[in-house]
Design a protein around this motif. Structure first.
Motif, PDB file in Angstrom:
ATOM      1  N   UNK A  18       0.789  -1.213   0.000  1.00 34.91           N
ATOM      2  CA  UNK A  18       0.000   0.000   0.000  1.00 34.91           C
ATOM      3  C   UNK A  18       0.826   1.269   0.000  1.00 34.91           C
ATOM      4  N   UNK A  19       2.116   1.183  -0.392  1.00 37.68           N
ATOM      5  CA  UNK A  19       2.968   2.368  -0.350  1.00 37.68           C
ATOM      6  C   UNK A  19       3.261   2.835   1.059  1.00 37.68           C
ATOM      7  N   UNK A  20       3.150   1.922   2.035  1.00 42.67           N
ATOM      8  CA  UNK A  20       3.331   2.271   3.436  1.00 42.67           C
ATOM      9  C   UNK A  20       4.702   2.913   3.657  1.00 42.67           C
ATOM     10  N   UNK A  21       4.709   4.027   4.340  1.00 45.78           N
ATOM     11  CA  UNK A  21       5.955   4.736   4.607  1.00 45.78           C
ATOM     12  C   UNK A  21       6.252   5.762   3.538  1.00 45.78           C
ATOM     13  N   UNK A  22       6.219   5.326   2.273  1.00 49.46           N
ATOM     14  CA  UNK A  22       6.525   6.243   1.176  1.00 49.46           C
ATOM     15  C   UNK A  22       5.441   7.300   1.027  1.00 49.46           C
ATOM     16  N   UNK A  23       4.165   6.890   1.099  1.00 48.29           N
ATOM     17  CA  UNK A  23       3.069   7.852   0.963  1.00 48.29           C
ATOM     18  C   UNK A  23       3.080   8.843   2.117  1.00 48.29           C
ATOM     19  N   UNK A  24       3.247   8.323   3.348  1.00 47.80           N
ATOM     20  CA  UNK A  24       3.263   9.221   4.506  1.00 47.80           C
ATOM     21  C   UNK A  24       4.396  10.238   4.408  1.00 47.80           C
ATOM     22  N   UNK A  25       5.586   9.754   4.035  1.00 50.81           N
ATOM     23  CA  UNK A  25       6.723  10.656   3.938  1.00 50.81           C
ATOM     24  C   UNK A  25       6.502  11.687   2.847  1.00 50.81           C
ATOM     25  N   UNK A  26       6.004  11.255   1.670  1.00 48.12           N
ATOM     26  CA  UNK A  26       5.808  12.177   0.558  1.00 48.12           C
ATOM     27  C   UNK A  26       4.732  13.209   0.881  1.00 48.12           C
ATOM     28  N   UNK A  27       3.614  12.782   1.481  1.00 50.76           N
ATOM     29  CA  UNK A  27       2.550  13.723   1.815  1.00 50.76           C
ATOM     30  C   UNK A  27       3.000  14.738   2.866  1.00 50.76           C
ATOM     31  N   UNK A  28       3.662  14.261   3.919  1.00 49.08           N
ATOM     32  CA  UNK A  28       4.085  15.183   4.984  1.00 49.08           C
ATOM     33  C   UNK A  28       5.114  16.181   4.479  1.00 49.08           C
ATOM     34  N   UNK A  29       6.064  15.708   3.655  1.00 46.99           N
ATOM     35  CA  UNK A  29       7.058  16.629   3.091  1.00 46.99           C
ATOM     36  C   UNK A  29       6.390  17.628   2.153  1.00 46.99           C
ATOM     37  N   UNK A  30       5.464  17.121   1.317  1.00 43.75           N
ATOM     38  CA  UNK A  30       4.783  18.018   0.386  1.00 43.75           C
ATOM     39  C   UNK A  30       3.985  19.098   1.092  1.00 43.75           C
TER      40      UNK A  30
END
Length: 801
Positions: free
Chosen positions: A746-758
């Motif tokens: 589910x893109x775990x970790x990558x989605x959270x990091x990308x959204x928070x940075x964005x």
């Protein structure tokens, strides 16, 4: 003169009891695989000790306090005596051992120990300077206890490395003396608070590592018995050898000798060397972890166990009536080797025969030998051209049965069939290979080998050859199916896991670490209590509508009729599968399976899902450009690309250029894309003929993206964020692309990091951004898991998935 003449005559007359063995000179020094294995294990132990110490700092500090408290109660006289004796013995014992070895003309061993001690001194000193100067504070605190002490003791480390490199541990008395000296010295260091518990452990492990590394790097004295010792062992067994010649080693690296006897018969002697028992340990360990437990072999086996295993297999095969060279005797050769003496049979291995020499009669004889073994539940496990021999009369013999199994299970017996079918298929073609086997074993027996015709089931050499002939295994399967068209054989999975699964596990661990580090920066209690749950309710509704939008989109790309309800449930089921599969994989697999169960053929089903993915990608890029343009016209300075973003974009561009420039990479990507989107255009043309399907496809695609953006926007509003809808859309579309490419479930970790940075780059405070992202992922990833599982189970019960 007479005395001299008699003396010369005596020298010229050969001793009838002396047998000259023709063999290459054995090397004086060899690198033992066991030393390399011990070196690697000490490095692993060092890493494990350091990581555990960092994770259990409080426990280690408590242990440190208890040790110092206990040693501090020792009387001063005892402490002083221990310090004096320990310091002296740590130096005196190695020197005494060196003197003893020099007297025995073993100066090379002493030299090797000195080299290890010097290396250990340099390494420990370098590590000490690095740890004190620029090492991690937590690690430095654990190794020094905040005092002015050496992290690694520069006296003990060389002493331990020296004792290891000279193999002092093999001499019981010297080992006891050295252990006593080290224990006394460590006790004295603890009483004087000059060392820490972790420092002692790291010192000992580093000393061992340097010692074993030196042993492997410089090599050890060769203790393998020469051919003369083999001849002497045969004499003790009652044979009368008159000649000996070393011949080519077998496939496992064991030495082989051809020994002539006084009665003009010959023996084939196999010598098992102790230091060869761990050769290839890395490959064997990997196979042991990777493959099904029933197929794996023991990675490390003692010399005695290896001898008994080969002897037992030889006797069992003889009892089964199979043609194997008759085992006549076994014996140990000193302490470092063992031998097996076989009756010599003049033969040639099958690999030396030309392909046109392998006629149908020879093929039938080969399969007859396999039938005899399998009738007695014996698995050979190495049926290759090296282990199948043909004598002068055309008789087939099976040799090299060391890897075999007695009382073998069905899986091992079927693996033998798959291996031999493949090898013979390489030599005479799949049709003759299968036909010859069927004539002897029967079609039903061959059908059992059908699911095991996999590359992983083959020996290393056969597997390498089969990779070059990619159509061989499918051709063998087709020949077997032609014999038994109605055969139903359960699929057999030999791997415990696939390499991509290992990559997913590693990536998931990294993602979990990133996610936990992000969560640690947020007060979850305040997240729950300060959120505006009216906006949270809107986010929940938007997340639910996304599954309806996904179902509408899928319906639009399928010309056949799909009911809306089950299609929505299939999208929920995909959310459950995302727990164990990457985001871009789980949905595709579930939708393809769902369409197939709806009666749509496999090709059109894959094409429809591929079309939805392709058009979704196009709309994704168009929406990203559209919202980016809107954001730009709003002059939002907070979305100005950072230097890191520019570097990432440039790196992505360079990566694309490399893929396009390197032919193998370009071919790999092209093949994957062609496989994914083949047949897409015809399905799109079918869709374009129906205005309602066009509306569903376009509307569903847009609605799917909008619902996710609304969900993220409302989550931001729930915590007081005031970013524009367009800016949040840009953040979502960018992060979603990153999450789809990530190999984690589910893109775990990558989605959270990308959204928070964005969101942070867009101008939001980091705690607010993290809170909004966590709420968004709760709505879109975690909450749908339970209804997704229920949908998955419901669809499976009704054979709809």
């Amino acid at each position: 003169m007479r005395g001299i003449k008699e003396k010369n005559t005596t020298m010229e007359t050969p001793d009838p009891g002396v047998v000259l063995v023709v063999e290459p000179l054995l090397p004086q020094r060899i690198r033992r695989p066991s030393d390399a294995l011990r070196f690697l294990l000490t490095l692993v132990a060092l890493a494990a000790v350091v990581l555990l110490a960092l994770a259990l700092q409080r426990t280690l500090n408590g242990l440190e306090t208890d040790v110092h408290a206990g040693t501090g109660r020792a009387p001063d006289v005892l402490s002083s005596a221990a310090g004096l004796l320990g310091g002296i013995f740590v130096l005196v014992v190695p020197v005494a051992f060196a003197v003893e070895r020099v007297f025995h003309r073993d100066g090379m061993r002493v030299t090797q120990g000195l080299i290890a001690a010097i290396l250990a001194l340099l390494i420990s000193y370098t590590l000490d300077e690095w740890l004190i100067g620029s090492g991690a504070e937590d690690l430095k605190q654990l190794l020094t206890g905040g005092r002015d002490v050496e992290p690694l003791n520069t006296v003990l480390t060389p002493a331990i490395a020296y004792a290891t490199a000279v193999r002092m541990f093999r001499r019981p008395r010297w080992r006891a003396l050295m252990a006593a000296a080290i224990v006394l010295d460590v006790f004295a260091l603890f009483t004087a608070t000059k060392v820490t518990a972790l420092g002692v452990m790291v010192t000992y492990i580093v000393g061992l590592a340097v010692g074993f590394g030196t042993l492997y790097g410089l090599g050890s004295a060769n203790t393998r018995p020469p051919g003369s010792a083999v001849i002497a062992a045969l004499r003790r067994l009652g044979f009368a050898p008159v000649s000996g010649r070393r011949i080519e080693d077998d496939s496992s690296g064991s030495r082989r000798y051809l020994v002539g006897l006084a009665d003009r018969s010959n023996l084939d002697v196999t010598v098992l060397d102790r230091d060869r028992q761990v050769a290839g340990i890395g490959y064997r360990l990997w196979r042991r972890v990777w493959l099904h437990p029933d197929t794996r072999r023991r990675a490390i086996r003692s010399l005695r166990a290896e001898l008994e295993r080969e002897a037992l297999m030889a006797y069992a095969a003889q009892a089964a009536g199979a043609n194997l060279p008759r085992l006549l005797a076994t014996s140990e050769v000193g302490t470092e080797a063992a031998l097996l003496a076989y009756e010599h049979v003049g033969s040639r291995p099958l690999e030396e025969l030309a392909d046109d020499e392998i006629d149908d009669v020879l093929l039938a004889r080969i399969w007859e030998q396999v039938r005899l073994l399998q009738a007695q539940r014996l698995a050979h496990r190495h049926l290759t051209g090296e282990s199948i021999h043909v004598d002068e009369k055309g008789r087939v013999l099976l040799v090299d049965a060391r890897s075999g199994e007695i009382a073998a299970g069905d899986l091992l017996l079927r693996l033998d069939l798959a291996q031999l079918l493949t090898y013979l298929g390489l030599r005479v073609g799949p049709e003759r290979s299968v036909a010859s086997a069927a004539a002897v074993l029967g079609a039903d027996t061959l059908a059992g080998a059908l699911p095991l015709l996999q590359q992983i089931a083959l020996t290393r050499g056969t597997r390498a050859a089969a990779r070059k002939q990619k159509d061989l295994l499918p051709a063998l399967r087709e020949q077997i199916v032609a014999l038994k068209p109605q055969v139903e054989v359960d699929e057999v999975r030999l791997e415990r896991f696939q390499p991509k699964t290992l990559v997913t596990i590693i990536a998931s661990a990294i993602a979990a670490y990133i996610l936990l580090s992000q969560i640690s920066q947020v007060n979850l209690f305040s997240v729950v209590t300060t959120a505006n749950w009216a906006w949270g309710g809107v986010a929940l509704v938007s997340a639910g509508l996304s599954y309806v939008a996904a179902a509408i989109m899928l319906r639009g790309f399928v010309p056949e009729h799909l009911p809306l309800g089950p299609t929505v449930l299939a999208q929920f089921a995909a959310s459950f599968v995302k727990l164990v599969a990457p985001a871009a994989v789980g949905g595709v697999a579930i939708n393809t399976r769902y369409l197939q169960k709806r009666g749509i053929p496999s090709g059109p089903a894959v094409a429809s899902v591929g079309a939805s993915q392709l058009i979704g990608l196009v709309f994704h890029l168009m929406l990203l450009l559209f919202f980016a343009y809107i954001t730009g016209t709003q002059a939002a300075p907070s979305l100005t690309p950072s230097r890191g973003l520019l570097i990432a974009l440039l790196a992505a561009a360079v990566l694309c250029l490399i893929v396009l420039a390197v032919r193998p990479l370009r071919r790999f990507v092209t093949v994957r894309l062609r496989a994914m989107f083949s047949g897409v255009v015809p399905r799109l043309l079918d869709v374009l003929q129906s205005p309602s399907k066009i509306f569903e496809a376009v509307g569903g695609t847009l609605l799917l993206t909008i619902t996710f953006v609304v969900c993220l926007w409302t989550c931001v509003r729930a915590f007081g964020g005031d970013l524009s809808f367009a800016a949040i859309a840009v953040v979502f579309l960018t992060a979603n692309a990153i999450g789809s490419a990530a190999p984690t479930p589910g893109g775990l970790g990558a989605v959270e990091a990308a959204l928070s940075v964005g969101l942070t780059v867009a101008g939001m405070d980091r705690p607010v951004a993290l809170s909004a992202v966590l709420l968004y992922r709760l709505m879109t990833f975690w909450l749908p898991v339970l209804p997704g599982w229920a949908s998955f189970a419901w669809l499976q019960r009704r054979n709809a998935l």
